[in-house]
Design an enzyme around this catalytic site. Sequence first.
Site, PDB file in Angstrom:
ATOM      1  N   HIS A 202      57.492   8.021 -34.776  1.00 20.95           N
ATOM      2  CA  HIS A 202      56.887   9.354 -34.728  1.00 20.95           C
ATOM      3  C   HIS A 202      57.769  10.367 -35.458  1.00 20.95           C
ATOM      4  O   HIS A 202      58.959  10.472 -35.201  1.00 20.95           O
ATOM      5  CB  HIS A 202      56.697   9.776 -33.273  1.00 20.95           C
ATOM      6  CG  HIS A 202      56.087  11.120 -33.111  1.00 20.95           C
ATOM      7  ND1 HIS A 202      56.502  12.009 -32.167  1.00 20.95           N
ATOM      8  CD2 HIS A 202      55.097  11.726 -33.805  1.00 20.95           C
ATOM      9  CE1 HIS A 202      55.788  13.111 -32.257  1.00 20.95           C
ATOM     10  NE2 HIS A 202      54.929  12.962 -33.250  1.00 20.95           N
TER      11      HIS A 202
ATOM     12  N   ASP B  74      50.590  12.795 -37.775  1.00 20.67           N
ATOM     13  CA  ASP B  74      51.240  13.493 -36.663  1.00 20.67           C
ATOM     14  C   ASP B  74      50.391  14.668 -36.177  1.00 20.67           C
ATOM     15  O   ASP B  74      50.175  15.630 -36.920  1.00 20.67           O
ATOM     16  CB  ASP B  74      52.615  13.977 -37.099  1.00 20.67           C
ATOM     17  CG  ASP B  74      53.506  14.379 -35.944  1.00 20.67           C
ATOM     18  OD1 ASP B  74      52.987  14.622 -34.835  1.00 20.67           O
ATOM     19  OD2 ASP B  74      54.730  14.454 -36.153  1.00 20.67           O
TER      20      ASP B  74
ATOM     21  N   TYR C 244      60.536  17.814 -53.798  1.00 18.50           N
ATOM     22  CA  TYR C 244      61.541  16.803 -54.127  1.00 18.50           C
ATOM     23  C   TYR C 244      62.616  16.730 -53.046  1.00 18.50           C
ATOM     24  O   TYR C 244      63.047  15.636 -52.658  1.00 18.50           O
ATOM     25  CB  TYR C 244      62.179  17.089 -55.481  1.00 18.50           C
ATOM     26  CG  TYR C 244      61.271  16.861 -56.663  1.00 18.50           C
ATOM     27  CD1 TYR C 244      60.568  15.673 -56.822  1.00 18.50           C
ATOM     28  CD2 TYR C 244      61.128  17.827 -57.648  1.00 18.50           C
ATOM     29  CE1 TYR C 244      59.733  15.464 -57.907  1.00 18.50           C
ATOM     30  CE2 TYR C 244      60.297  17.631 -58.743  1.00 18.50           C
ATOM     31  CZ  TYR C 244      59.608  16.447 -58.868  1.00 18.50           C
ATOM     32  OH  TYR C 244      58.789  16.253 -59.952  1.00 18.50           O
TER      33      TYR C 244
END
Length: 146
Positions: free
Chosen positions: A22, A66, A118
């Site tokens: 998770h 999530d 990035y």
Amino acid sequence: MLKGIPKIISPELLKVLCEMGHGDRIVLGDGNFPSASVGKDAIVIRCDGHGIPELLDAILQVFPLDTYAEAPAMLMELMDCDKGRVETPIWDEYAKIIASHDARGKAAMGSYERFEFYEQAKKCYAVVATGESAIYANIILQKGVI
């Protein structure tokens, strides 16, 4: 062979998806994404020849997004020099795919400025290098619970 696992998910990718817990994140990088350098501290999985939409759909069949994150699917924003000049129809494809797996649909999507993307990608558990030719097709997914 396993039943119910999309064929496009390789054993290596399936192992990584299972290992993730998770809150862990995975990057699906397009063909121009610097997967090796961004993923130098992560697991890099090659999926050359496959596009992100087909991988995204397959992954979301086994990978919950999530529900505690406001936006568990993060895109790379257009650079100012590309705004109004570059089209990103692949984002609409992503929204449809996400909506077929998560009730929040497009609301589960957010974005990072290019260089922040990035930096966030460097913190991900894994990077999937794809053959996707659409530009600005990179996406970071955050794993939820079942």
